[in-house]
Design an enzyme around this catalytic site. Structure first.
Site, PDB file in Angstrom:
ATOM      1  CG  ASP A 518      -1.886   1.174   1.202  1.00  0.00           C
ATOM      2  OD1 ASP A 518      -2.502   1.389   0.143  1.00  0.00           O
ATOM      3  OD2 ASP A 518      -2.032   1.874   2.220  1.00  0.00           O
ATOM      4  CD  GLU A 520      -1.468   5.882   3.531  1.00  0.00           C
ATOM      5  OE1 GLU A 520      -2.201   6.843   3.207  1.00  0.00           O
ATOM      6  OE2 GLU A 520      -1.914   4.747   3.774  1.00  0.00           O
ATOM      7  CG  HIS A 661      -6.537   6.053   6.312  1.00  0.00           C
ATOM      8  ND1 HIS A 661      -6.800   5.750   4.999  1.00  0.00           N
ATOM      9  CD2 HIS A 661      -7.756   6.196   6.906  1.00  0.00           C
ATOM     10  CE1 HIS A 661      -8.094   5.725   4.797  1.00  0.00           C
ATOM     11  NE2 HIS A 661      -8.708   5.992   5.940  1.00  0.00           N
ATOM     12  CG  ASP A 666      -4.565   1.225   5.135  1.00  0.00           C
ATOM     13  OD1 ASP A 666      -5.011   0.997   6.276  1.00  0.00           O
ATOM     14  OD2 ASP A 666      -4.814   2.257   4.491  1.00  0.00           O
TER      15      ASP A 666
END
Lengths: 709, 134
Positions: A518, A520, A661, A666
């Site tokens: 994942d 960000e 998050h 995540d």
């Protein structure tokens, strides 16, 4: 053919057939009636037939729609719920509302499912009880392995890592990613392993091992692929004597880089002392003897001899300086020492005086990392504090760690008279019991390469100061980089698994290695300048999420981070200011991924960010990709809620609020969701990677087609 | 070289007689008023009766070691102006640090050259190496 259609489509076809049959039956009936009528009744019959057909088809349509809403859809939903309950989430509630028109079907299914759940719980409880004792034994083994001072790695004969301990990870982390199921050759040089393994295998197959003094062990030296670190250890072949075949090999080793280079340096120093001192000494001795000889020497000869003495003395001094410098650089004690935080060490000391009638001791100052043998140092400090109390009468002490210009110290501080050095020397001559024998304070200090003294502090107090070696490793005050409490260090199921063979697409989903990842970002539009600020991944091997082998990095995006996005992922500009740029992180991520299958929730979004950086980073990820959003839509087609939170809730997977998050949080949640999905996919007849990719692709095409309308 | 009337007084405390002799010869040649003692206890006695301007002190000596002498000298207010130069074969950094922590003003590691001694003595007595040489 019909079986491949979904239940709702089949019902629709059924009602469609009835609707088509109605006008046909009415038309035939009216035609037969018209034949028996005398006047031409066609207009009336057409009108009658048309109205009747229209009305009946309308009624059938309405019934079909009601049937779909109240029967077909609930059947599909109940079936999905039941499937989820059976395969992924036993706690999943069946939708009672949906099944209210299905008569006793709903309650019956619920009863059957409850019965199955109870049965499963009973079986689970028994299995749990039976495995608990096994777990306890395993835990003991894990603890022993973890705390061993030597590195331990077990590999199968394909050189895939089945087990490694913490020390192995520590010794080899710098040379690559040591991980379960990965090739050992990502972290070590290949030839010494192959040669030693071949020797041991030959010894085994020829039967010589039975009489060999080393049995199936062989000492050997190997290095990291870049050759910078030398390790020495022992390889042991693990064999199945019943099957008469080798199964795996165990490697125990320690880092010999430092000891070998120290040994070489000591040899060099000894060589210098033995040989290089002889020449100036010879000249010096001859010159001195000639000068002191009773025979008179000419003035010019005397002057020359004096020059020789001065010159050779200087050479000798310089060489001694050089040898001293080299020796001090490698002079280490063989006494086992480790890095320790002064707060831990000093609080143990201070606790000793809680019950003391007069002595008070508190820990002051900031905690520092030191390299020492905490056991002997605590005993020594304890002895010194008690002596100071007797000698000076001081009753209130502070103990603290301090960092000076060149070294670190442990200080015992009090207000009162200083200690004379000869008194201190006397105390240090005393033997101290330290749990593993007795030694004097001076010996303890010598092991630490230090001394002790008493000095006046600028504020008028007095301190007894023990210099301590610097910590060996870098220690950070932050705990975010600390390894997880429980690391997955072994997986013997890999022993059963042969080398990956055949087309990847044909391999079963549960057998594959995945990296679930994942990112960000600063925003949602990579093509408009949004950048990655964090990327994380976790590996899944043999159906287990390896939390101990995660990848988690912050990235300096080279631009500002909007406050609105910081509110989501809590990553601020300060946090990424000192972090490496994407050009540095993405190649490391590619190495981490290796040839694993990539998994992400809404993978296209994350991959787009990586793809746009391809020119700058040179990183192109060609690995197969599975998207958990698409997989969710396949296994839960009765709903359109496929956010990570919704999917996790359906599978009863809790995502801790503090990690939601975050890239790593995540990734972990997605990994657990994915594992549940693999079970459901299999129940839906999708069990290979090829099938999962094909089903995802089909869904993408359907959505594309839908989005056109 | 003749001693000057206001020659600075130096006390050398070292149990190695040869070094003591050589340093005395060297420093007297530079015009200093030099006295030698051979152990720590003698050094303390000598400091009781006179207040030299500089003490050249070995660390490893019988009876009382150099650290102890240093500590005692620093505790005596009459010797507040006296400078202390350690001359020792102990070459570890931690030994130097300990000596400085206990009040020494300088540290010379053995072996050293005559020029090293003259320079260090001059620096401690006059503030610069050149001024110390007579």
């Amino acid at each position: 053919m019909l079986e491949r259609l979904s239940l709702r489509v089949r019902f629709l076809l059924f009602f469609g057939l009835i609707a088509a049959a109605i006008p046909a039956v009415i038309a035939v009936s009216l035609y037969l009636a018209a034949l028996r009528m005398e006047d031409d009744p066609t207009p009336q019959l057409v009108l009658f037939g048309g109205v009747a057909s229209f009305a009946l088809v309308g009624i059938v349509g309405w019934v079909a729609q009601q049937f779909d809403t109240h029967v077909a859809q609930p059947i599909v939903a109940v079936a999905r719920d039941l499937q989820t309950r059976m395969h992924a989430n036993p706690g999943n509630d069946l939708q009672q509302d949906e099944a209210r028109y299905l008569g006793i079907l709903g309650p019956t299914i619920r009863e059957a499912s409850d019965a199955m759940r109870t049965l499963r719980e009973n079986v689970d409880a028994k299995v749990e009880a039976a495995t608990q004792s096994l777990d306890r034994q395993r835990l003991r083994l894990e603890t022993v392995l973890r705390d061993l001072n030597e590195g331990v790695i077990v590999c199968n004969l394909d050189h895939q890592v089945l087990l490694y301990n913490r020390q192995a990870l520590k010794s080899l982390y710098f040379s690559g990613d040591l991980g379960l199921g990965r090739s050992i050759f990502t972290v070590v040089n290949r030839p010494p392993f192959l040669n030693t393994l071949e020797r041991l295998t030959n010894r085994f197959t020829s039967g010589r091992y039975k009489s060999h003094p080393d049995y199936l062990h062989a000492p050997f030296v190997f290095s990291t692929p870049d050759g910078r670190h030398v390790l020495q250890g022992k390889m042991s072949l693990v064999v199945d004597e019943d099957k008469d075949e080798a199964q795996s090999y165990v490697l125990t080793f320690s880092d010999a880089t430092k000891s070998m280079s120290t040994l070489a340096e000591r040899d060099g120093i000894l060589g210098t002392v033995v040989e290089d001192f002889r020449r100036p000494l010879a000249a010096l001795r001859m010159g001195a003897e000639l000068l002191s000889d009773t025979k008179p020497v000419a003035e010019d000869v005397r002057a020359k001899l004096e020059d020789i003495i001065v010159e050779e003395s200087k050479i000798l001094s310089d060489r001694l300086e050089e040898v001293t410098r080299r020796y001090q650089a490698i002079a280490t004690s063989a006494w086992p020492m480790s890095d320790i935080n002064s707060a831990n060490l000093l609080s143990v000391l201070a606790r000793r005086y809680r019950e003391h009638p007069v002595l008070r001791c508190d820990v002051s100052g900031e905690a520092q990392w030191l390299h020492c043998d905490s056991n002997t140092i605590i005993e020594l400090m304890d002895r010194l504090v008690r002596h100071v109390l007797e000698e000076t009468g001081a009753q209130v002490f502070s103990v603290e760690a301090a960092v000076g210009k060149t070294r670190r110290y442990l200080d015992i501080i009090w207000s009162g008279d200083p200690i004379r050095d000869s008194t201190l020397c006397g105390w240090l001559e005393e033997e101290i019991e330290h749990g593993a024998g007795r030694m004097t304070g001076n010996e303890i200090l010598r092991h630490h390469g230090c001394d002790a003294w008493c000095e006046q502090m600028p504020d008028g107090r007095v301190r007894l100061r023990l210099p301590m070696p610097d910590p060996v490793a870098e220690h950070s005050a932050q705990t975010s980089g600390a390894p997880p409490v429980r690391l997955e260090f072994y997986d013997f199921d890999l022993l059963q698994r042969g080398a990956p063979t055949g087309d990847l697409a044909q391999r079963r989903l549960r057998d594959l290695t995945y990296v679930v990842f994942d990112t960000e970002t600063t925003g949602l539009e990579p093509s408009n300048g949004d950048e990655m600020i964090s990327i994380a991944g976790v590996r899944i091997v043999n159906g287990r999420v390896l939390t101990g082998e995660s990848f988690d990095r912050l990235i300096n995006p080279g631009r500002s981070i909007p406050k609105s996005s910081t509110l989501v992922h809590h990553i601020s500009e300060d946090m990424v200011a000192d972090q490496p740029p994407v050009e540095e992180i993405l190649p490391r991520f590619r190495d981490y991924v290796g040839d694993a299958v990539l998994v992400a929730h809404n993978a296209a979004f994350d991959l787009r960010f990586i793809e746009l950086k391809q020119d700058r980073t040179g990183v192109r990820l060609d690995n197969p990709v599975l998207d958990t959003v698409l997989l969710s839509a396949i296994v839960h087609d009765h709903t359109d809620q496929h956010t990570l939170d919704a999917v996790a809730e359906r599978f009863s997977i809790e995502i801790p609020e503090e990690t939601r998050h975050t890239a790593l949080g995540d990734s972990l949640a997605t990994a657990y969701v994915f594992l549940k999905m693999v079970d459901l996919l299999e129940a839906n007849g999708i069990s290979t990677l090829g099938e999962a990719l094909a089903a995802s692709e089909k869904l993408v095409q359907i959505r594309r087609a839908q989005s056109r309308y | 070289m003749e001693k000057q009337r206001d020659a600075a007084s130096i006390l050398i405390a070292d149990d190695e007689k040869n070094i003591c002799f050589a340093m005395q010869f060297l420093l007297e040649g530079q015009g200093y008023d030099v006295t030698c003692v051979e152990d720590g206890a003698q050094a303390i006695d000598a400091l009781q009766s006179s207040q030299p301007q500089l003490l050249l002190l070995d660390l490893t000596m019988p009876k009382l070691n150099g650290y102890e002498v240093c500590q005692a000298a620093r505790a005596d207010p009459r010797l507040g102006a006296m400078r202390i130069l350690i001359v020792s074969a102990q070459c570890k950094d931690v030994a130097v640090e300990k000596a400085m922590a206990m009040g020494a003003d300088g540290y010379l590691k053995k072996p050293f050259s005559s020029a090293d001694v003259i320079s260090a003595v001059g620096t401690l007595l006059n503030g610069s190496p050149s001024e110390g040489q007579h």
